[in-house]
Motif scaffolding. Structure first.
Motif, PDB file in Angstrom:
ATOM      1  N   ALA A 196      21.687 -21.547   0.748  1.00 18.71           N
ATOM      2  CA  ALA A 196      22.065 -20.546   1.748  1.00 18.71           C
ATOM      3  C   ALA A 196      23.424 -19.973   1.369  1.00 18.71           C
ATOM      4  N   GLY A 197      23.638 -18.712   1.703  1.00 14.40           N
ATOM      5  CA  GLY A 197      24.940 -18.123   1.411  1.00 14.40           C
ATOM      6  C   GLY A 197      24.842 -16.665   1.012  1.00 14.40           C
ATOM      7  N   PHE A 198      25.936 -16.158   0.469  1.00 13.38           N
ATOM      8  CA  PHE A 198      26.089 -14.727   0.231  1.00 13.38           C
ATOM      9  C   PHE A 198      26.297 -14.467  -1.257  1.00 13.38           C
ATOM     10  N   ARG A 199      25.197 -14.215  -1.953  1.00 16.62           N
ATOM     11  CA  ARG A 199      25.228 -14.074  -3.413  1.00 16.62           C
ATOM     12  C   ARG A 199      26.181 -12.978  -3.872  1.00 16.62           C
ATOM     13  N   ALA A 200      26.203 -11.869  -3.126  1.00 18.88           N
ATOM     14  CA  ALA A 200      27.090 -10.761  -3.489  1.00 18.88           C
ATOM     15  C   ALA A 200      28.332 -10.729  -2.605  1.00 18.88           C
ATOM     16  N   GLY A 201      28.519 -11.765  -1.795  1.00 20.80           N
ATOM     17  CA  GLY A 201      29.722 -11.864  -0.979  1.00 20.80           C
ATOM     18  C   GLY A 201      29.727 -11.004   0.265  1.00 20.80           C
ATOM     19  N   SER A 202      28.599 -10.343   0.565  1.00 23.45           N
ATOM     20  CA  SER A 202      28.590  -9.408   1.692  1.00 23.45           C
ATOM     21  C   SER A 202      27.329  -9.554   2.530  1.00 23.45           C
ATOM     22  N   CYS A 203      27.469  -9.288   3.839  1.00 27.87           N
ATOM     23  CA  CYS A 203      26.295  -9.227   4.720  1.00 27.87           C
ATOM     24  C   CYS A 203      26.124  -7.800   5.230  1.00 27.87           C
ATOM     25  N   THR A 204      26.571  -6.853   4.430  1.00 26.10           N
ATOM     26  CA  THR A 204      26.353  -5.427   4.676  1.00 26.10           C
ATOM     27  C   THR A 204      25.615  -4.875   3.468  1.00 26.10           C
ATOM     28  N   PRO A 205      24.454  -4.215   3.664  1.00 28.95           N
ATOM     29  CA  PRO A 205      23.735  -3.641   2.516  1.00 28.95           C
ATOM     30  C   PRO A 205      24.647  -2.742   1.682  1.00 28.95           C
ATOM     31  N   PHE A 206      24.461  -2.771   0.360  1.00 30.35           N
ATOM     32  CA  PHE A 206      25.336  -2.019  -0.535  1.00 30.35           C
ATOM     33  C   PHE A 206      24.515  -1.369  -1.650  1.00 30.35           C
ATOM     34  N   LEU A 207      25.064  -0.323  -2.233  1.00 29.00           N
ATOM     35  CA  LEU A 207      24.391   0.382  -3.326  1.00 29.00           C
ATOM     36  C   LEU A 207      24.619  -0.357  -4.645  1.00 29.00           C
ATOM     37  N   PHE A 208      23.618  -0.320  -5.497  1.00 30.68           N
ATOM     38  CA  PHE A 208      23.729  -0.950  -6.808  1.00 30.68           C
ATOM     39  C   PHE A 208      24.628  -0.116  -7.711  1.00 30.68           C
ATOM     40  N   TYR A 209      25.632  -0.787  -8.307  1.00 31.08           N
ATOM     41  CA  TYR A 209      26.511  -0.129  -9.269  1.00 31.08           C
ATOM     42  C   TYR A 209      26.113  -0.595 -10.662  1.00 31.08           C
ATOM     43  N   ASP A 210      25.742   0.354 -11.511  1.00 31.49           N
ATOM     44  CA  ASP A 210      25.322   0.038 -12.872  1.00 31.49           C
ATOM     45  C   ASP A 210      26.558  -0.058 -13.768  1.00 31.49           C
ATOM     46  N   LEU A 211      26.899  -1.269 -14.146  1.00 34.93           N
ATOM     47  CA  LEU A 211      28.117  -1.499 -14.938  1.00 34.93           C
ATOM     48  C   LEU A 211      28.034  -0.914 -16.346  1.00 34.93           C
ATOM     49  N   ASP A 212      26.829  -0.832 -16.903  1.00 29.23           N
ATOM     50  CA  ASP A 212      26.685  -0.268 -18.253  1.00 29.23           C
ATOM     51  C   ASP A 212      26.905   1.236 -18.260  1.00 29.23           C
ATOM     52  N   TYR A 213      26.363   1.912 -17.243  1.00 26.16           N
ATOM     53  CA  TYR A 213      26.484   3.372 -17.172  1.00 26.16           C
ATOM     54  C   TYR A 213      27.688   3.833 -16.354  1.00 26.16           C
ATOM     55  N   GLU A 214      28.356   2.863 -15.696  1.00 31.23           N
ATOM     56  CA  GLU A 214      29.507   3.156 -14.829  1.00 31.23           C
ATOM     57  C   GLU A 214      29.154   4.230 -13.794  1.00 31.23           C
ATOM     58  N   VAL A 215      28.119   3.931 -13.013  1.00 33.19           N
ATOM     59  CA  VAL A 215      27.680   4.898 -12.011  1.00 33.19           C
ATOM     60  C   VAL A 215      27.131   4.170 -10.789  1.00 33.19           C
ATOM     61  N   GLN A 216      27.421   4.729  -9.622  1.00 33.48           N
ATOM     62  CA  GLN A 216      26.809   4.240  -8.380  1.00 33.48           C
ATOM     63  C   GLN A 216      25.406   4.819  -8.307  1.00 33.48           C
ATOM     64  N   THR A 217      24.427   3.987  -8.065  1.00 31.19           N
ATOM     65  CA  THR A 217      23.029   4.440  -8.013  1.00 31.19           C
ATOM     66  C   THR A 217      22.586   4.600  -6.557  1.00 31.19           C
ATOM     67  N   PRO A 218      21.428   5.217  -6.324  1.00 30.30           N
ATOM     68  CA  PRO A 218      20.943   5.378  -4.946  1.00 30.30           C
ATOM     69  C   PRO A 218      20.180   4.163  -4.411  1.00 30.30           C
ATOM     70  N   LEU A 219      20.066   3.085  -5.205  1.00 31.22           N
ATOM     71  CA  LEU A 219      19.290   1.916  -4.782  1.00 31.22           C
ATOM     72  C   LEU A 219      20.111   1.036  -3.836  1.00 31.22           C
ATOM     73  N   MET A 220      19.600   0.858  -2.609  1.00 31.59           N
ATOM     74  CA  MET A 220      20.289   0.039  -1.612  1.00 31.59           C
ATOM     75  C   MET A 220      19.863  -1.425  -1.749  1.00 31.59           C
ATOM     76  N   ILE A 221      20.844  -2.295  -1.960  1.00 32.81           N
ATOM     77  CA  ILE A 221      20.583  -3.726  -2.115  1.00 32.81           C
ATOM     78  C   ILE A 221      20.772  -4.417  -0.763  1.00 32.81           C
ATOM     79  N   ASN A 222      19.697  -5.039  -0.284  1.00 36.31           N
ATOM     80  CA  ASN A 222      19.749  -5.821   0.945  1.00 36.31           C
ATOM     81  C   ASN A 222      19.702  -7.288   0.539  1.00 36.31           C
ATOM     82  N   SER A 223      20.864  -7.891   0.431  1.00 36.68           N
ATOM     83  CA  SER A 223      20.961  -9.263  -0.050  1.00 36.68           C
ATOM     84  C   SER A 223      20.577 -10.224   1.074  1.00 36.68           C
TER      85      SER A 223
END
Length: 433
Positions: free
Chosen positions: A339-366
């Motif tokens: 149990a816990g917070f893999r991405a450290g947040s309990c607020t949905p967040f957009l996926f940031y692509d580190l290789d392309y250095e861009v915020q994507t439109p994909l919403m991550i619900n952890s």
């Protein structure tokens, strides 16, 4: 609007400030590199750079938000009240840590791009994570830091009114196989029968045939119970049905079976329905596309959400495939056995692509807890205690609690004793003060 002065408006800066300020705290944020524009701004403002300009609200910046790609980031964890943080920035800063850089490190899953040991399914495990090893996995630290930032801003700007957020729940019902014995076909039923005989599981054999001839209810068919619970709450459940082909890892129901299709359609009348992508769809976009189209044919609408089998992620490829197929939301991010917070947040967040250095439109619900994680707590009392601890953490930051249960969790199997009560605790938590 909060105006942020910085020496460089990088994609990383915009990404993490918008998550903390807009998604967590509910305030708009803008950016400038011009001192004149910053001085002229008559609403709340702050500088985020290396040196304070004058006596404005100032947070000293770490280098990570102005870099590109991956680097060898040195992390030193410090206590901060009842929580922990990293990227200490000294006494001159309004708060003692660069929470934006620290939040970016966790939200971008920076550590999952770095070399690490995977489990038997090829997954990044909790025990490999910074949060687990430093003792803060149990807290939504990004949201906690955001509220500390809010308090500091409020001291500087007491007239400013922050929006009020409320605690929310989004229960996930994972359906790897809708039935244990029904709709399995002749060959699978025969194979299961032989396996029961050789394993001396005669009770299982009896139930199998009683279900097939219609004298007993299939133990995995708990959908009536779940839908009745849905009707009693205003928060929509999310169902994820596996409709991929039969394989070593995925043993669902044939998606061509009319009764199975009818079940999915019936559930979709009351709840949101997404795709549980099969294990092999994870690395093959052609298989993923086939399963997506298959689900869209059943639902007669565009597929919005997905979840990967075994909660497995290959970053960034898994998320890039979802983006390419225009899937808007993912519910895979989490740990099966912790149990816990893999991405450290309990607020949905957009996926940031580190290789392309861009915020994507994909919403991550952890997700924050899976039914399997509670099996480690042997007594029902211990399970309730652990569940309530996680709920309390989310409530303290007015976040969104996402638990994952399976359809078979609500069966009469002794392994899952008391899980209906645990599910009710989650549903009731949304109605408590």
């Amino acid at each position: 609007m909060l105006l942020v002065y910085t020496h460089k408006i990088s994609p990383r800066v915009k990404y993490v400030f918008k998550h903390i300020c807009t998604r967590v705290l509910g305030i708009d944020v803008g950016f400038t590199t011009k001192i004149e524009e910053f001085i002229a701004h008559d609403d709340i403002k702050m500088s985020y750079t290396k040196q304070q300009l004058s006596n404005e609200f100032f947070i000293k910046s770490h280098d990570i938000l102005f870099e590109q790609g991956l680097s060898d980031v040195e992390i030193s964890i410090n206590n901060w009240g009842d929580t922990k943080c990293f990227f200490f920035n000294g006494d001159k800063s309004a708060i003692p840590f660069d929470i934006f850089s620290a939040a970016f490190y966790l939200l971008s899953r920076y550590e999952e791009y770095l070399p690490h040991v995977k489990d038997a399914y090829g997954r990044f495990t909790a025990t490999e994570s910074l949060a687990y090893n430093e003792g803060f996995l149990h807290q939504p630290v990004v949201d906690i830091w955001a509220y500390k930032f809010k308090d500091a801003l409020q001291n500087q700007y007491p007239e400013f009114e922050f929006p009020i957020k409320t605690y929310r729940i989004k229960p996930i019902i994972d359906v790897p196989t809708a039935y244990n014995f029904k709709l399995k076909g002749i060959m699978r039923t025969l194979g299961g029968t032989i396996k029961d005989l050789f394993s001396f599981r005669f009770k299982n054999l009896y139930i199998r045939f009683m279900v097939i001839i219609g004298f007993l209810h299939d133990p995995y068919d708990t959908f009536k119970y779940i839908l009745n619970r849905q009707k009693q709450t205003s928060f929509k459940f999310m169902f994820f049905f596996l409709i991929g082909d039969y394989s070593t890892y995925d043993k669902g129901i044939n998606p061509n079976k009319k009764k199975f299709v009818s079940l999915i359609k019936h559930v979709a009348d009351y709840c949101k329905v997404g795709l549980k992508a099969s294990f092999f769809a994870l690395g093959d976009i052609a298989i993923l596309k086939k399963e997506k189209l298959r689900m869209e044919d059943i639902l007669n609408t565009n597929l919005k959400a997905s979840r990967q089998s075994f909660s497995k992620l290959n970053l960034p490829e898994s998320y890039r495939n979802l983006i390419e197929l225009e899937i808007q939301e993912d519910y895979t991010m989490g740990y099966v056995n912790h149990a816990g917070f893999r991405a450290g947040s309990c607020t949905p967040f957009l996926f940031y692509d580190l290789d392309y250095e861009v915020q994507t439109p994909l919403m991550i619900n952890s997700y924050h807890i899976m039914d399997y994680a509670l099996l480690k707590n042997h007594s029902l009392l211990d399970k309730k205690k652990r569940l309530n601890e996680i709920i309390k953490e989310v409530k303290q930051v007015n976040g969104e609690f996402i638990p994952v249960f399976h359809n078979y969790t609500f069966s009469n199997d002794a392994r899952w004793n008391g899980y209906k009560e645990l599910f009710n605790i989650i549903l009731d938590s949304a109605n408590e003060d």
